[in-house]
Write a protein that holds these residues in place. Structure first.
Motif, PDB file in Angstrom:
ATOM      1  N   ASP A 229      -2.699  10.372  -4.879  1.00 48.96           N
ATOM      2  CA  ASP A 229      -2.507   9.274  -3.923  1.00 48.96           C
ATOM      3  C   ASP A 229      -2.133   9.817  -2.550  1.00 48.96           C
ATOM      4  O   ASP A 229      -2.652   9.368  -1.520  1.00 48.96           O
ATOM      5  CB  ASP A 229      -1.370   8.341  -4.385  1.00 48.96           C
ATOM      6  CG  ASP A 229      -1.731   7.500  -5.593  1.00 48.96           C
ATOM      7  OD1 ASP A 229      -2.930   7.338  -5.876  1.00 48.96           O
ATOM      8  OD2 ASP A 229      -0.793   7.007  -6.261  1.00 48.96           O
TER       9      ASP A 229
ATOM     10  N   ALA B 220      -8.133   4.070   0.897  1.00 49.76           N
ATOM     11  CA  ALA B 220      -9.442   4.284   0.266  1.00 49.76           C
ATOM     12  C   ALA B 220     -10.565   3.860   1.208  1.00 49.76           C
ATOM     13  O   ALA B 220     -11.598   4.543   1.314  1.00 49.76           O
ATOM     14  CB  ALA B 220      -9.530   3.508  -1.045  1.00 49.76           C
TER      15      ALA B 220
ATOM     16  N   LEU C 155      -2.839   1.696  -0.730  1.00 45.08           N
ATOM     17  CA  LEU C 155      -3.876   2.568  -1.295  1.00 45.08           C
ATOM     18  C   LEU C 155      -5.271   2.045  -0.983  1.00 45.08           C
ATOM     19  O   LEU C 155      -6.207   2.835  -0.753  1.00 45.08           O
ATOM     20  CB  LEU C 155      -3.680   2.718  -2.806  1.00 45.08           C
ATOM     21  CG  LEU C 155      -2.436   3.503  -3.233  1.00 45.08           C
ATOM     22  CD1 LEU C 155      -2.235   3.402  -4.743  1.00 45.08           C
ATOM     23  CD2 LEU C 155      -2.536   4.971  -2.804  1.00 45.08           C
ATOM     24  N   ALA C 156      -5.440   0.715  -0.986  1.00 44.16           N
ATOM     25  CA  ALA C 156      -6.741   0.132  -0.660  1.00 44.16           C
ATOM     26  C   ALA C 156      -7.126   0.437   0.784  1.00 44.16           C
ATOM     27  O   ALA C 156      -8.279   0.790   1.080  1.00 44.16           O
ATOM     28  CB  ALA C 156      -6.707  -1.380  -0.891  1.00 44.16           C
TER      29      ALA C 156
ATOM     30  N   TRP D  27      -3.904  -8.143  -6.540  1.00 43.82           N
ATOM     31  CA  TRP D  27      -3.227  -6.996  -5.929  1.00 43.82           C
ATOM     32  C   TRP D  27      -2.223  -6.322  -6.865  1.00 43.82           C
ATOM     33  O   TRP D  27      -1.697  -5.261  -6.547  1.00 43.82           O
ATOM     34  CB  TRP D  27      -2.518  -7.414  -4.634  1.00 43.82           C
ATOM     35  CG  TRP D  27      -3.487  -7.693  -3.528  1.00 43.82           C
ATOM     36  CD1 TRP D  27      -3.766  -8.903  -2.969  1.00 43.82           C
ATOM     37  CD2 TRP D  27      -4.321  -6.739  -2.853  1.00 43.82           C
ATOM     38  NE1 TRP D  27      -4.728  -8.749  -1.989  1.00 43.82           N
ATOM     39  CE2 TRP D  27      -5.083  -7.438  -1.903  1.00 43.82           C
ATOM     40  CE3 TRP D  27      -4.506  -5.358  -2.968  1.00 43.82           C
ATOM     41  CZ2 TRP D  27      -6.006  -6.821  -1.056  1.00 43.82           C
ATOM     42  CZ3 TRP D  27      -5.424  -4.732  -2.130  1.00 43.82           C
ATOM     43  CH2 TRP D  27      -6.161  -5.457  -1.199  1.00 43.82           C
TER      44      TRP D  27
ATOM     45  N   HIS E 141      -0.574  -1.253  -3.753  1.00 39.58           N
ATOM     46  CA  HIS E 141      -2.029  -1.279  -3.909  1.00 39.58           C
ATOM     47  C   HIS E 141      -2.743  -1.629  -2.601  1.00 39.58           C
ATOM     48  O   HIS E 141      -3.855  -1.153  -2.362  1.00 39.58           O
ATOM     49  CB  HIS E 141      -2.416  -2.237  -5.028  1.00 39.58           C
ATOM     50  CG  HIS E 141      -1.889  -1.800  -6.368  1.00 39.58           C
ATOM     51  ND1 HIS E 141      -1.509  -2.680  -7.346  1.00 39.58           N
ATOM     52  CD2 HIS E 141      -1.654  -0.549  -6.870  1.00 39.58           C
ATOM     53  CE1 HIS E 141      -1.072  -2.004  -8.411  1.00 39.58           C
ATOM     54  NE2 HIS E 141      -1.141  -0.705  -8.135  1.00 39.58           N
ATOM     55  N   GLN E 142      -2.094  -2.416  -1.739  1.00 41.35           N
ATOM     56  CA  GLN E 142      -2.684  -2.671  -0.419  1.00 41.35           C
ATOM     57  C   GLN E 142      -2.711  -1.382   0.417  1.00 41.35           C
ATOM     58  O   GLN E 142      -3.687  -1.104   1.115  1.00 41.35           O
ATOM     59  CB  GLN E 142      -1.904  -3.755   0.318  1.00 41.35           C
ATOM     60  CG  GLN E 142      -2.165  -5.164  -0.220  1.00 41.35           C
ATOM     61  CD  GLN E 142      -1.398  -6.211   0.556  1.00 41.35           C
ATOM     62  OE1 GLN E 142      -1.924  -6.834   1.478  1.00 41.35           O
ATOM     63  NE2 GLN E 142      -0.148  -6.415   0.212  1.00 41.35           N
TER      64      GLN E 142
ATOM     65  N   VAL F 139      -8.036  -1.360  -5.878  1.00 46.33           N
ATOM     66  CA  VAL F 139      -8.289  -0.352  -4.830  1.00 46.33           C
ATOM     67  C   VAL F 139      -9.770   0.017  -4.817  1.00 46.33           C
ATOM     68  O   VAL F 139     -10.393   0.118  -3.761  1.00 46.33           O
ATOM     69  CB  VAL F 139      -7.394   0.895  -5.061  1.00 46.33           C
ATOM     70  CG1 VAL F 139      -7.730   1.997  -4.067  1.00 46.33           C
ATOM     71  CG2 VAL F 139      -5.917   0.515  -4.950  1.00 46.33           C
ATOM     72  N   GLU F 140     -10.346   0.191  -5.991  1.00 45.79           N
ATOM     73  CA  GLU F 140     -11.779   0.520  -6.091  1.00 45.79           C
ATOM     74  C   GLU F 140     -12.641  -0.627  -5.595  1.00 45.79           C
ATOM     75  O   GLU F 140     -13.640  -0.419  -4.896  1.00 45.79           O
ATOM     76  CB  GLU F 140     -12.156   0.823  -7.547  1.00 45.79           C
ATOM     77  CG  GLU F 140     -11.548   2.091  -8.107  1.00 45.79           C
ATOM     78  CD  GLU F 140     -11.879   2.238  -9.588  1.00 45.79           C
ATOM     79  OE1 GLU F 140     -13.011   1.878  -9.995  1.00 45.79           O
ATOM     80  OE2 GLU F 140     -10.993   2.691 -10.334  1.00 45.79           O
TER      81      GLU F 140
ATOM     82  N   LYS G 271      -4.066  -1.827 -10.081  1.00 48.27           N
ATOM     83  CA  LYS G 271      -4.538  -0.710  -9.254  1.00 48.27           C
ATOM     84  C   LYS G 271      -6.058  -0.645  -9.148  1.00 48.27           C
ATOM     85  O   LYS G 271      -6.605  -0.078  -8.205  1.00 48.27           O
ATOM     86  CB  LYS G 271      -3.995   0.618  -9.805  1.00 48.27           C
ATOM     87  CG  LYS G 271      -4.195   1.772  -8.810  1.00 48.27           C
ATOM     88  CD  LYS G 271      -3.500   3.054  -9.228  1.00 48.27           C
ATOM     89  CE  LYS G 271      -3.683   4.131  -8.151  1.00 48.27           C
ATOM     90  NZ  LYS G 271      -3.014   5.383  -8.490  1.00 48.27           N
TER      91      LYS G 271
END
Length: 494
Positions: free
Chosen positions: A306, A228, A224-225, A157, A221-222, A163-164, A160
């Motif tokens: 973002d 996404a 953003l994940a 995590w 990052h969580q 996220v993908e 970045k």
């Protein structure tokens, strides 16, 4: 009049057991009642079905990390006994089951290069068995068990790029299960991953050495994940599958310890640091002002790109709630880490006169405070104006193999807990809060993370020494009567 008496009188109906006993008819007909579990805590079969290792496999096998030196290698063997567990859910009368998918059962290395067909088959079998029994599946994509390869090869995590990889994993789950699964949760309790995984180090991946930076990166990052995954669902699947996607946050209600403005501000700040940390970016495009003021550049910044991804409202908020604290302002915190120190608050478990805030469960952090649930539901509803599911609520007993089985099964405090907390939910609905479902934690006793098997949260007792036999507790039978009672017979479930 003592502060406690005055407070409870003002908040009558917030779960206090007075007068009317809660009934199924206090809830809308389409309100969902379910039970919840998570993959690592119940599945076991750690080396079966093509599953790859997760960070919890590595963490639980590290000396000194788990209280009773146990792990989830076998857990309660749900992998082989899922039909038995689903039969229990159906017999007890629950209409929904919240469970999580193990990322490393779908992609053993987490990278999304090769799908593990055995993992797809396993979860298809669970979903189909639930639907055959008329039980709605609520599926969590991430409940803390990150594929170990992602952590070891790229920092998990903290990178970045994750996220993908999470979006790829989510896409695969939507594609394989979304024709039947209509209720999706992206991530469970990102707060716990960040604080316990990267500040205190008591959860996997067990890091604490860089707590000024890492918890904020992991959270960033969580968030953003999640965004996404929602974007993938909205763009590729929603029109065809017609489902909904949400995020689960956890919140201990924070009640100001006095009417002083300092204490009220501290309580508000505490809530910002618990759920505002995750929901504010997704609703307002930025971290809470209180966090930015106190943490400054420790909080990463969202780029314009973002922010476009973030502002894609959720279909529902999942709320995990167990307990409540009084909060008072402190000028100087003794906390060494910035997350707690920056909050400038003290958590208090006693009323003004010294009486404890509520009965204590087995875990040191868990007190029975039903009125807090109504308050947190009103707070979340007013601030974010989104339908809410209570995705976890429950309490634990201490494992005690010296007690006879019938005493372990007669869990009177848990029965009282559920009665009063569910009454609090009914109160919030009367307040106008759009609550659509309630999930009891947990279906079965299971691996309770750093506490191992020393704590029992289940409605169903698991006999760890005798073949993992399942025995419904009094609380399971209470729920069954509550759910099956005729609508017109208020109070008959007691």
């Amino acid at each position: 009049m003592a502060k406690e008496e005055e407070f409870l009188r003002e908040n009558e109906g917030n779960g206090a057991v007075k007068g009317h006993q809660v009934s199924r008819s206090d809830f809308p007909p389409d309100f969902v009642f379910g039970v919840a579990t998570s993959a690592y805590q119940i599945e076991g079969a750690c080396n079966e079905g093509g599953r790859g290792p997760s960070i919890w496999d590595a963490f639980s096998h590290t000396e000194g990390k788990i209280l009773d030196k146990s792990n989830g290698d076998v857990a309660v063997d749900h992998y082989h006994r899922y039909m038995e567990d689903i039969d229990l859910i159906a017999k007890l009368g629950f209409g929904a089951y919240r469970f999580s998918i193990s990322w490393s059962r779908i992609f053993p290395d987490g990278l999304g290069t090769k799908v593990n067909d055995e993992g797809i088959t396993f979860y298809n079998n669970i979903i189909n068995a639930l639907l055959e029994k008329g039980i709605k599946p609520f599926v969590t994509l991430y409940h803390w068990d990150l594929p170990l390869h992602l952590d070891e090869s790229m920092g998990g995590w903290l990178n970045k790029k994750i996220v993908e990889y999470f979006a790829l994993y989510a896409d695969t789950c939507f594609a394989n299960f979304g024709d039947r699964v209509k209720n999706w949760i992206t991530i469970n309790e990102p707060l716990q991953t960040s604080v316990n995984g990267y500040i205190t180090g008591i959860f996997a991946p067990g890091r604490s050495e860089n707590s000024l930076v890492e918890p904020y990166l992991a959270s960033h990052h969580q968030i953003l994940a999640h965004a996404a995954a929602v974007s993938v669902y909205r763009s590729k699947y929603k029109d065809i599958q017609g489902g909904q996607v949400g995020l689960v946050v956890d919140c201990e209600w924070s009640e100001a310890n006095s009417d002083k403005i300092e204490d009220k501000s501290a309580a508000a700040r505490r809530l910002d640091f618990q759920i505002g940390w995750y929901l504010d970016p997704l609703y307002y495009g930025e971290y809470p002002k209180a966090m930015r003021e106190r943490l400054g550049d420790q909080l990463p910044k969202f780029s314009e790109e973002d922010k476009k991804l973030l502002l894609n409202p959720m279909d529902f908020i999942g709320l995990n709630h167990y307990t409540t604290r009084f909060i008072s302002h402190v000028t100087d915190s003794n906390e060494e880490n910035s997350y707690y120190g920056a909050q400038q608050m003290e958590r208090i478990v006693e009323w003004e006169g010294g009486k404890v805030i509520g009965e204590k469960a087995a875990s040191e952090w868990l007190y029975v405070v039903p009125w807090g649930l109504r308050k947190v539901l009103n707070y979340v509803s007013k601030k974010y104006a989104t339908p809410i599911y209570i995705t976890e609520n429950g309490m634990d007993d201490e494992d005690d193999d010296k007690l006879p089985l019938h005493e372990m099964l007669d869990d009177k405090l848990r029965v009282r807990y559920f009665k009063e907390y569910i009454a609090s939910v009914a109160g919030a609905i009367k307040d106008g809060v759009d609550v659509r479902g309630y999930f009891a934690w947990s279906l079965v006793d299971n691996f309770e993370w750093a506490q191992g098997y020393t704590k029992r949260f289940g409605l169903v007792y698991v006999d760890y020494k005798n073949g993992l036999t399942r025995h419904p507790k009094s609380s399971a039978y209470w729920f069954s009567r509550f759910l099956k009672a005729d609508n017109g017979k208020k109070g008959k479930e007691d």
